[in-house]
Design a protein around this motif. Sequence first.
Motif: not given
Length: 434
Positions: A412-425
Amino acid sequence: MFRRRPPLPDFPPGGLLVGGAARDWLRGRDAKDFDWAVAAPEHAARQRADALGGAVFPLDTERGYWRVVAPDGIQHDFVPLPPDVDTDLQRRDFTVNALALTATGTVIDPTGGQRDLRGRRLRMVSAANLRADPLRAWRAARFEVTLGFRMDAATEAAVQQVAHDLAAGTLPAPAWERVRDEMQSLLGHPDAARGVLRLEALGLLALTVPELREGLGLTQGGFHHLDVFHHGIEALHQLLARQPEAPLPLRWATLLHDVGKPRTLARDPDTGRTSFHGHDKVGAALTAQILTRLKLPQGDVAHASALVGAHMLPLPAGEREAKRFVHRRRALLPDLLSVMLADREAARGPSSSPASRHAYARAMNRVLEALEEQPTAPAPLLDGQAIMTLLNLSPGPRVGEAVRALAEARALGEVATPDDARTFLHNWAGRSGH
């Protein structure tokens, strides 16, 4: 009336070209498979394999049947030359197949097959020949579609009698694998919808897909102008009008998409209105049963069943929802859209209007645009081990939930980097109480 005849292939010494290949040559069509009657089948097959660079193997060592498969996929079958060619041809199913050609182009035609070819007539050699191999009843229906011929009255009556006797158990049923091959050939033709109607008229559909017939006379109302049975056939017609090269699992799914409706029918006691809640899931299970019975490959069974199970999904109203739709149903796309469009175009009842069809088309375009924008799933930003370490999880279902949530956010384009992914999780874990 026929096209210019293509060049004849090289004949093995003293050989005859027999059956369908001879028929197709007389009609000016290129044959895909060649049946040869020769004095020494193994020797002729090995020579042909060497000439074509193809593979050779025995089909039936006791009877001396051999096959060559050329690199282009064309098959050459070699069988022993019969002592009496006319008698052998008179054992065949239909007059248009009871033909043989010599290397000089001389036609051997003991049953009047050339006359029937000119008249576009499908005529049995004899009723006894049909009954000797009941699969020939299905072949008659298939030839009507694929050759564009029509059975004469006596042949149609004989085919219907075969169907009747098969249903009564007084004739042995052909193997499902052989029925499958006839059905796949019929369904693979652009005029397959008419072929299904012919199977019904001949009594053969009840022996093949009786579940489909449960929709006969079952009216629906609303968007629909046809009963459930004829709606499925019209949907197949609509599919093939747009996609004449549609793959077979998609054709099956379109034909069977509403096969679950008769078993989920409910009527409101006050209004008399009908509903079919859950017919998609029941239909998916029935589709799997039908295609498994017909011995289709398991991958095709699973794909067709999944398409039937998903055909009632609402289409997305916006761009974000379209991306989610693509992410969750990527394995079924674009086939799922094809089933859904065929379903909608086959329904022209009082609730259907140009405006409603236009709105449906717009929603479908949103999905197609999202699919075009992201034709494959984006690469994962974190693997399962990294997710377990980040969230302090042990192996189990919770890890799978996290992987799926992150994959959807990525799509969905909500995360784009590994740091985004960690924050999302971290946020996801907090929202879900873990």
